[in-house]
Every structure is written in C-alpha cells, then in structure tokens.
Design an enzyme around this catalytic site. Structure first.
Site, short mmCIF file in Angstrom:
data_model
loop_
_atom_site.label_atom_id
_atom_site.label_comp_id
_atom_site.label_asym_id
_atom_site.label_seq_id
_atom_site.Cartn_x
_atom_site.Cartn_y
_atom_site.Cartn_z
N ARG A 63 31.37 30.73 1.70
CA ARG A 63 31.99 31.38 0.67
C ARG A 63 31.38 31.58 -0.76
O ARG A 63 31.51 32.56 -1.35
CB ARG A 63 33.30 31.39 0.56
CG ARG A 63 34.26 31.60 1.78
CD ARG A 63 35.96 31.04 1.64
NE ARG A 63 35.96 29.72 1.49
CZ ARG A 63 36.91 28.90 1.44
NH1 ARG A 63 38.14 29.60 1.40
NH2 ARG A 63 36.85 27.53 1.26
N HIS A 198 27.51 14.23 18.66
CA HIS A 198 26.35 13.71 18.10
C HIS A 198 26.18 12.38 18.69
O HIS A 198 25.11 11.84 18.64
CB HIS A 198 26.42 13.51 16.55
CG HIS A 198 27.31 12.41 16.05
ND1 HIS A 198 28.51 12.86 15.65
CD2 HIS A 198 26.97 11.11 15.71
CE1 HIS A 198 29.20 11.85 15.14
NE2 HIS A 198 28.09 10.55 15.27
N LYS A 202 21.97 9.87 20.42
CA LYS A 202 21.47 8.29 20.25
C LYS A 202 20.96 7.90 21.62
O LYS A 202 21.39 8.38 22.68
CB LYS A 202 22.89 7.67 19.84
CG LYS A 202 23.61 8.03 18.57
CD LYS A 202 24.76 7.02 18.17
CE LYS A 202 25.52 7.58 16.90
NZ LYS A 202 24.57 7.44 15.81
N ASP A 255 40.44 12.18 17.04
CA ASP A 255 39.14 12.15 15.97
C ASP A 255 38.16 11.49 16.78
O ASP A 255 36.83 11.81 16.86
CB ASP A 255 39.46 11.62 14.76
CG ASP A 255 38.12 11.55 13.95
OD1 ASP A 255 37.67 12.62 13.75
OD2 ASP A 255 37.71 10.42 13.22
N HIS A 260 34.22 11.07 21.37
CA HIS A 260 33.14 10.17 21.33
C HIS A 260 33.31 9.05 22.54
O HIS A 260 32.39 8.84 23.42
CB HIS A 260 33.12 9.26 20.13
CG HIS A 260 32.87 10.14 19.01
ND1 HIS A 260 31.98 11.28 19.08
CD2 HIS A 260 33.01 10.21 17.59
CE1 HIS A 260 31.71 11.80 18.02
NE2 HIS A 260 32.35 11.16 16.92
N LYS A 360 39.51 2.37 12.23
CA LYS A 360 38.81 2.43 10.72
C LYS A 360 39.20 0.84 10.08
O LYS A 360 40.21 0.24 10.34
CB LYS A 360 39.51 3.52 10.14
CG LYS A 360 38.98 4.94 10.42
CD LYS A 360 39.46 5.89 9.74
CE LYS A 360 38.85 7.14 9.86
NZ LYS A 360 37.17 7.19 9.89
#
Length: 511
Positions: A63, A198, A202, A255, A260, A360
């Site tokens: 934008r 992603h 690896k 997440d 993953h 985390k």
C-alpha cells in the site's frame, strides 16, 4: 574478495544446477520484514551463485507509495544487514535493474488491471516470457482476497506459466483451512499452489529422507521393534518480537505445532515413497498424518500440555512475562508453549509415542529430532557413570549447527568392563567447508522450477489440522482457560510437561 558471480565455475569445480526460466516474481506485502530480511537476501545470494536467470524480475506490491528507487534502496539495506552483503557494486547494479515497485491495495480490482498491464510491459522490457510467480507475504486474512483478485484479473489462467506461493499459517483451524483451499483451487490448479513452510528448506530436514532411505543400516531399525520413542523439539529464545497482534489470535499450537512440528513429524514417520517425485513423497506424508492421533482423546491432559511464560531471566537480563509484553492482553491465556504426545496407528509405529514440544523464551534456540532406541534386552556391562546403560540416540539437528549425531556405548580405558556413552557427530559446515544455505533459497528455486516436493499439499494441511482439532476446541473454550500452566522465561517447560512424559517412564532430553 572476488564476488561469487565473477568467479569461474569451471575453475572452482562447481556443478551448474538447473536454472529456472526467466520470470517475474511478484511479492505482495513487499515492504514487510520477510521480504527485506529473508526473501531478497536469499535471492541475491542465488544471483551471485548463478542459480537464477539474469532476466529475473521482482515486483514489490504494497500500500505504501514507494518509488522503484526507494524500493531498491530498501532491499539493498536488507542485503547488507541480513544477507551476505553486496560484494561487488556492478553486480548489485545489474540485479537492482530488475527491481520494481507497484503501490496498490490488495482488495482493489482496478489495481490488478494496472498490475497486469505493467507485468506485460516488463515481459517486453526484461524478456520474462509471461512466466509469473505470485508470492503472498501478507496477513493470512488477505490470502483469499488476493487469490480471488488475481484469478478475476486472469493472472493465474495459465498453469504452465503461473504459480501462487502462500506463507503459513494455512488457516486457523480445519474449517478455515478448507475454505482457503477451496478459494485457491477455484482460481488455479493444485499444481500451481505452493504452500511454503521454510523448515522444509533446511538441509537437515531435506537430508532426513536421504538419511533414512539411502543408508541400509538405519531404515531396517526405523520401527516399533527397535525404537522406544521419538522426541521433536522446536525451542525459541525470543518472545513476541512485536507480533502480539498475530500471536494473540494464534498461540503456539497454531503458530508452530500444526505446521513446523507436524512437517518434521511426518518426514520422520512416513513410509518409503514409491518415487522422489513431489506426489510420491507427499502421498506418504499424508498417509502417516491421517493415521496419527492424540494419545488420549477422552482425557486431553494425558495428550498435551499448554503453557505461558512468566517473567524471568534470559542471558543475564530480566525479561517480562507474556502478559506484560507490548500488545499482549494482560489477562491472556494464549499458550506460548505446547507439549504433546502422538500415536500412529500403523504396523511400523504401533505403540511408539512421538513427543512434540515447542516454546518461546526457552534457555536456548534449538530444533532437533531425537530417535531413542530401545535398550539392550540383557545388560552384560556396567556403566561407568550410571547404574544402567544409556540407550542409543540418533539426533538430527535442524538448528543451530545443522548435522547428525549418534550416541552409543564404548568401553572405558582400563582392565574393567565398564562403559560410557560417546557421540559420533557430523556437521554440515565442517564436512562441506561452508555453512548451509538459507532455507528460502532452496524453496524459491524449487518453486520457480515447478518442483512441489518441499511444499505442502491441500490434503496434508487438512490432515494436520484434524490431528490438533480436539486441542483447539478445548483450549479455545473460555471455560477451559484456567487449564493453562506457567513457566519462567529462561526455563525449559512447565512442570506439567515433565509429567506428560515422566508418567510413561521417560524424560525430556537435555539440550
């Protein structure tokens, strides 16, 4: 130092990999961190290595009212700060000639008409022959709208020349994933859709299939007769990093686990594919995920634990609790930690638990797959360090220090028959003399080449969501909020996560 692009590949003994056809890469959300920090540094690195066509053209869409020159300078800063550097000014100048910016709103039909015309002009200018890769690096809520608009503008009509890349998350539950898949498949074929994770880029993840199926000594042991259990860990040291708006609606289960960790799990547990083609591998991944379930559906506390970090210490400094992070709900019950136990109902894995954990604010950043083998049936030797011999453990390190290690017993020096555990260790950077490439490098090249092997198919996405659906339904219920556990930042997990594995007579690996 001679820049890679100016080196003679014959002189340094390089094998020339297949180079994609000239094309335009259109990145939606091009002013975001992913483009500056990951995508363009990876693309420039491949440009230096001659792995991309010189005609490659990148068009950034967002934008903001940026000019081409401003966009080029923005990306240059990203290459200098997050990549390997410019290396040679003339090389960067050539690369930058293929960088363009197209300001516009993702929900504006007129913008797509303008974009289509500009891409046609760039085809003439750059010689890109109508080949297009559209990369949706935008908030998930815009995936469907962008795909619809691209389809309505006729920019996905040619399956041989156009591809659509979608970043995770692929939905927020089974229902939304099915809706998104339906939208994508309504505007283009499944063969054009590249759902990117992603982690699959690896080296150690890619090497998992080679390790299993190219070495006769391991695959015969890869079953319930020899393996006691498997642990898959994805630990992060970071907190929210300014992503509170997204993370509050996602949490660790959405997440990290559904994508993953389930990808690492499926590659570890899948049956041998009938070919190394994209569908040969993906068919087997889907089969094993479809055979997977939580350990106890009736009592979910025996299958999974969720946690949230409290204030603590990381690397000698105090860090705030999740609820005190900027943008987080002070009363939030969003999990930042998940541990779960999965079982696979097939002949290979019946009775072998797979323990998955992610969190985390862990003490260190590490991703690994640990295969723990059964102990010997009869103990003839005495350990020098403990009462029983340690089991053999095969560890595939995804990050950091990508590699593989095998733990086994050896005799200690001297006249006694005591044993101790040692590790046989392989590291990519040591063995091959250079660090592994950025994960996005491999994935971007594969996408441009039309190779979907390392990308997730629609049925695999939906199968993964089905596995975690019971947890989502329970944990999203406000009446179940009190069931969350807490752990101090800088520690490994809440006590309940220890109990999850300890009640089976096992324990989490020390990392």
């Amino acid at each position: 130092m001679t820049p890679k692009l100016l080196e003679n590949p014959l002189r340094i003994g390089l094998r020339q990999d297949k180079v994609p056809e000239p094309q335009i890469l259109v990145i939606f959300g091009a002013t975001g961190d992913l483009t500056q920090r990951k995508l363009v540094p990876a693309i420039y690195e491949m440009h230096l290595e001659r792995r991309l066509p010189p005609e490659l053209t990148i068009v950034g869409v967002a934008r903001r009212d940026w000019s081409d020159d401003y966009f080029r300078e923005h990306l240059r800063q990203g290459v200098e700060q997050f990549g390997g550097g410019i290396q040679a000014e003339e090389v960067w100048n050539t690369f930058a000639q293929g960088l363009f910016f197209a300001p516009g709103n993702i929900d504006d039909p007129q913008f797509y008409q303008t974009l289509r015309d500009r891409l046609a002009n760039l085809d003439e200018l750059r010689g890109t022959r109508g080949n297009r890769t559209f990369y949706l690096s935008v908030a998930p809520r815009f995936f469907g709208e962008a795909a619809k608009q691209l389809g309505a503008a006729g920019m996905l009509a040619d399956p041989a020349k156009t591809r659509l890349v979608v970043e995770k998350p692929f939905g927020r539950d089974l229902s939304s994933a099915q809706v998104l898949n339906a939208i994508l498949q309504n505007v283009c074929r499944e063969s054009q859709i590249y759902r990117i994770d992603h982690y699959l880029g690896k080296e150690t993840v890619q090497n998992l299939l080679v390790f299993r199926f190219a070495n006769a000594i391991f695959e015969p042991l890869w079953n319930r007769q020899y393996i006691d259990h498997v642990q898959i860990t994805v630990a992060e040291t970071v907190g929210l990093e300014g992503r509170a708006g997204y993370y509050e609606t996602a949490g660790a289960l959405r997440d990290m686990v559904q994508n993953h960790l389930m990808q690492l799990f499926s590659l570890t547990a899948m049956e041998p594919p009938n070919s190394l083609g994209a569908d040969g591998i993906r068919n087997e991944k889907v089969k094993v995920v479809q055979a997977t379930r939580l350990a106890d559906i009736d009592d979910l506390s025996l299958s999974a634990v969720r946690g949230q970090y409290k204030a603590g210490w990381m690397n000698g400094r105090s860090v705030p609790a999740y609820r005190d992070e900027e943008g987080a709900d002070p009363q939030s019950f969003t999990p930042t930690y998940v541990a779960m136990k999965l079982l696979v109902d097939n002949w290979r894995w019946q009775g072998v638990p797979f323990y998955l954990r992610t969190g985390k604010r862990m003490p260190k950043k590490v991703t690994e797959i640990a295969i723990q083998f059964k102990t010997v049936p009869h103990l003839m030797f005495q350990s020098a360090t403990q009462k029983v011999n340690s089991p053999n453990v095969l560890v595939l390190r995804i990050q950091p220090n990508e590699g593989v290690s095998l733990r086994f017993e050896v005799k200690t020096p001297g006249s006694s028959q005591r044993t101790r555990s040692v590790d046989m260790d392989f590291r990519y950077d040591t063995a091959f003399g250079s660090p592994t490439q950025e994960a996005y490098s491999r994935l971007l090249v594969d996408c441009m080449l039309g190779d979907q092997t390392l990308f997730t198919r629609a049925d695999e996405v939906e199968a993964s969501w089905r596995v975690v659906t019971p947890l989502l339904e329970s944990w999203d219920d406000p009446r179940q909020a009190a069931g969350i556990s807490f752990y101090e930042a800088g520690t490994w997990e809440p006590a309940e996560a220890e109990q999850l594995i300890n009640r089976d007579g096992r324990r989490w690996r020390r990392l």
